[in-house]
Write a protein that holds these residues in place. Structure first.
Motif, PDB file in Angstrom:
ATOM      1  N   PRO A 101       1.122  -5.154   3.941  1.00  0.00           N
ATOM      2  CA  PRO A 101       1.831  -6.475   3.978  1.00  0.00           C
ATOM      3  C   PRO A 101       0.662  -7.691   3.687  1.00  0.00           C
ATOM      4  O   PRO A 101      -0.352  -7.305   4.088  1.00  0.00           O
ATOM      5  N   LEU A 102       1.210  -8.709   3.132  1.00  0.00           N
ATOM      6  CA  LEU A 102       0.366  -9.966   2.701  1.00  0.00           C
ATOM      7  C   LEU A 102      -0.168 -10.294   3.833  1.00  0.00           C
ATOM      8  O   LEU A 102      -1.241 -10.846   3.959  1.00  0.00           O
ATOM      9  N   TRP A 103       0.852 -10.790   5.004  1.00  0.00           N
ATOM     10  CA  TRP A 103       0.190 -11.544   6.034  1.00  0.00           C
ATOM     11  C   TRP A 103      -0.087 -10.298   7.425  1.00  0.00           C
ATOM     12  O   TRP A 103       0.678  -9.398   7.474  1.00  0.00           O
ATOM     13  N   PRO A 104      -1.379 -10.290   7.601  1.00  0.00           N
ATOM     14  CA  PRO A 104      -2.397 -11.250   7.469  1.00  0.00           C
ATOM     15  C   PRO A 104      -3.610 -10.704   6.546  1.00  0.00           C
ATOM     16  O   PRO A 104      -4.703 -11.168   6.315  1.00  0.00           O
ATOM     17  N   LEU A 105      -3.149  -9.327   5.986  1.00  0.00           N
ATOM     18  CA  LEU A 105      -4.130  -8.478   5.450  1.00  0.00           C
ATOM     19  C   LEU A 105      -4.950  -9.164   4.179  1.00  0.00           C
ATOM     20  O   LEU A 105      -6.065  -9.001   4.049  1.00  0.00           O
TER      21      LEU A 105
END
Length: 479
Positions: A226-230
Motif C-alpha cells: 500500500p502507498l499509505w504509509p509505506l
C-alpha cells in the motif's frame, strides 16, 4: 519525461515562492549577530561563507536516503514523484529551514535542547536518547552502505572489511577535529563529484533513449504494497527527514548572517529532492517497469547493486566509476557528521566542554564502538529501524518549530500541517510494520489518523486553549 522535468521546475519554483514565504514568516534579522561570530571557538562555532555552508549542508543531509530510498520508492511508480516534490517543498525544506534558524536563535543548540524549550523537560530527555540512537543508526548505515559499494568497485583484496575500516577511521577524525580542518576543506571536492554523478545519470538516461514513465495516479507496486504509509517512510531524505534536524544545527553554528538561512537550509533540501527525483526516474526507466525494478533489486543484491549496474551500463567504465564515487560521497558526508552530531548532543547533555580534545575522545570512542558492533548486523534490518525513527524525529522537530512560531505570534500552520501529516505517517507505520506491532490496516489506519488528530488538538490547546480559558475566567478590562 514531461513529468520528470515538470517536477524539477516545480521544485525550483517552490524554492523561489514558498521558500520566500516561509522566510517571511520566520523573519530573519540581517543585523543580528549569529552564534558563529559571537561564540567562535575554532572547533564547532566557525564563521563559514554561505556557499560553503550550502555545500556542507547538502552533503550532510543527502546520505543514502535520496538514492537508496528513491530507488525503493520507485517501486510504487511515478506517483513517487508527487511525494518527492510536495514533501520537499511543503515539509522537508520547511522542516530544515525552521530547525536551522531556530538553532541560530538558540546559540546553535541541538534538537533536544530546542525540544526542551518548547515541549518540556520530559520530552527533552526522551529526544536526547532518541536522537543519539538515530544518529548512531545513521552513522552505521552510512558506514556499511558505501563500504559495500566500494568493495564492488575494487579488487577482491580490498573487501568490505577493508573499506569499513577506512571509512570508520575517516569518520573518527571528522568527528573529533575542528569542522574547518577536514569537512570544510574536502567537501568542495566531494561536491564536484556529486554534481558529476547527478548530471551523468540523468544524461545517460536521456542519451540512451530510456523512457521515464509519465504520472499515473495508481499504485504500480509489483507486490501490491500500500502507498499509505509505506511510500512516505521509504522515501524520506528526498522529501522530509528527521535526520536533517540533527545536521542543521551544525551549520547553524557556522552561518555568518541570518539572511543566508533560506539559501542554505531550504535550498539544500530542494537540491536533495532533485537528487531523489533523478534516481527515482533512473530506476523506473532503466528496468522498464516496476516489476523489472523489483527483479533487479532482488537479483542484484538491493539498491547498491542497482546503482552499480545502472551506473556502468549508462556511463561506461570511467563514467560509472565517477558515478559510484558520487553515490559514495553522499553517505560518507552524512555519516561523518552523524557521529559528530552525536558527540555534540551527548556533550550538551553532559555539559562537557568540547574545546579540550580529550573531552571529544571521551565521547567519540564509545559511540564508535557501538557503531562498529551495529555494522555487523544485517543492513536491511538497521535500515528499517532507521527509516521509521527518522520520520518520527521529523514529526517531533516540526511540532517544536510550530510552537516556536506560536510564541512569536507568527503563522504556525507552515509547520503545524506537515507535523500533523507526519504524525499520521509515523504512528500508522509502526502499528502495522513487521518491526512494529504488526497490526492489520483496519486497525493501524484509523488509529494512526486518530493519533494525528489528537496531536493537533493537543497542540492547539497548548497554543490557544489555555489562554482562552484564562480570559474567560479572568476577563480583561478594555479601556
Amino acid at each position: 519525461m514531461i513529468t520528470f522535468w515538470a517536477s524539477i521546475v516545480i521544485l525550483l519554483v517552490g524554492y523561489a515562492l514558498y521558500g520566500a514565504f516561509v522566510e517571511k514568516v520566520f523573519a530573519p534579522q540581517a543585523d543580528r549577530t549569529t552564534p558563529a561570530v559571537r561564540l567562535n571557538d575554532g572547533v564547532d562555532y566557525v564563521p563559514i561563507d554561505w556557499k560553503r555552508d550550502f555545500l556542507i549542508q547538502l552533503l550532510n543531509i543527502a546520505g543514502l536516503g535520496p538514492i537508496f530510498g528513491a530507488i525503493q520508492g520507485a517501486l510504487w511508480g511515478p506517483v513517487a514523484f508527487i511525494w518527492i516534490v510536495l514533501g520537499g517543498i511543503f515539509a522537508g525544506a520547511v522542516h530544515d529551514y525552521l530547525v536551522g534558524m531556530l538553532s541560530v536563535r538558540h546559540d546553535g543548540a541541538n534538537l533536544p535542547a530546542m525540544v526542551g524549550s518548547y515541549l518540556g523537560p520530559k520530552m527533552k530527555q526522551f529526544v536526547n536518547i532518541f536522537t543519539v540512537v538515530v544518529l548512531i543508526l545513521v552513522g552505521t548505515v552510512f558506514m556499511t552502505g558505501p563500504a559495500q559499494l566500494l568493495a564492488n568497485l575494487t579488487p577482491k583484496s580490498l573487501n568490505y572489511s577493508f573499506w569499513l575500516g577506512v571509512i570508520l577511521a575517516y569518520y573518527f577524525l571528522a568527528t573529533v577535529l575542528p569542522i574547518d580542518k577536514i569537512i570544510g576543506r574536502i567537501y568542495p571536492l566531494f561536491g564536484a563529484i556529486l554534481i558529476i554523478m547527478a548530471v551523468g545519470v540523468i544524461g545517460g538516461i536521456m542519451i540512451e533513449g530510456y523512457h521515464i514513465p509519465e504520472l499515473a495516479l495508481v499504485n504500480l507496486h509489483p507486490q501490491g504494497a500500500p502507498l499509505w504509509p509505506l511510500l512516505f517512510i521509504t522515501i524520506a531524505c528526498g522529501a522530509i527527514s528527521g535526520f536533517h534536524a540533527t545536521q542543521s544545527p551544525l551549520i547553524a553554528r557556522c552561518l555568518e548572517n541570518e539572511r543566508y538561512g533560506r539559501r542554505v537550509f531550504y535550498g539544500a533540501m530542494i537540491a536533495e529532492s532533485i537528487i531523489a527525483l533523478i534516481w527515482a526516474a533512473a530506476a523506473m526507466a532503466f528496468f522498464g517497469s516496476t516489476g523489472g525494478l523489483a527483479d533487479g533489486l532482488k537479483n542484484l543484491g538491493g539498491p547498491a547493486g542497482v546503482v552499480n549496474k545502472a551506473s556502468f551500463t549508462l556511463l561506461g567504465t570511467v563514467g560509472g566509476v565517477l558515478a559510484i564515487l558520487g553515490v559514495v560521497v553522499l553517505p560518507v558526508t552524512s555519516g561523518d557528521t552523524a557521529f559528530r552530531a552525536a558527540r555534540l548532543t551527548i556533550a550538551e547533555f553532559l555539559n562537557l566542554k568540547q574545546g579540550p580534545v580529550i573531552n571529544r575522545y571521551k565521547i567519540a570512542v564509545p559511540i564508535f564502538a557501538v557503531g562498529f558492533i551495529l555494522s555487523q548486523i544485517d543492513f536491511t534490518i538497521v535500515w528499517r529501524y532507521f527509516a521509521w525513527s527518522n520520520q518520527t524525529l521529523a514529526m517531533i522537530a516540526l511540532w517544536t518549530a510550530a510552537l516556536y512560531l506560536v510564541r512569536q505570534g507568527r503563522f504556525h500552520w507552515i509547520a503545524t500541517l506537515p507535523a500533523t501529516f507526519m504524525t499520521a505517517v509515523s504512528i500508522t507505520y509502526i502499528l502495522q510494520a513487521p518491526e512494529g506491532l504488526r497490526l492489520s490496516t483496519t486497525i493501524s489506519y484509523p488509529v494512526g489518523l486518530a493519533a494525528a488528530f489528537l496531536a493537533l488538538a493537543a497542540f492547539l490547546w497548548r497554543a490557544y486553549g489555555r489562554q482562552v480559558v484564562s480570559d474567560a475566567v479572568n476577563p480583561k478590562i478594555i479601556k
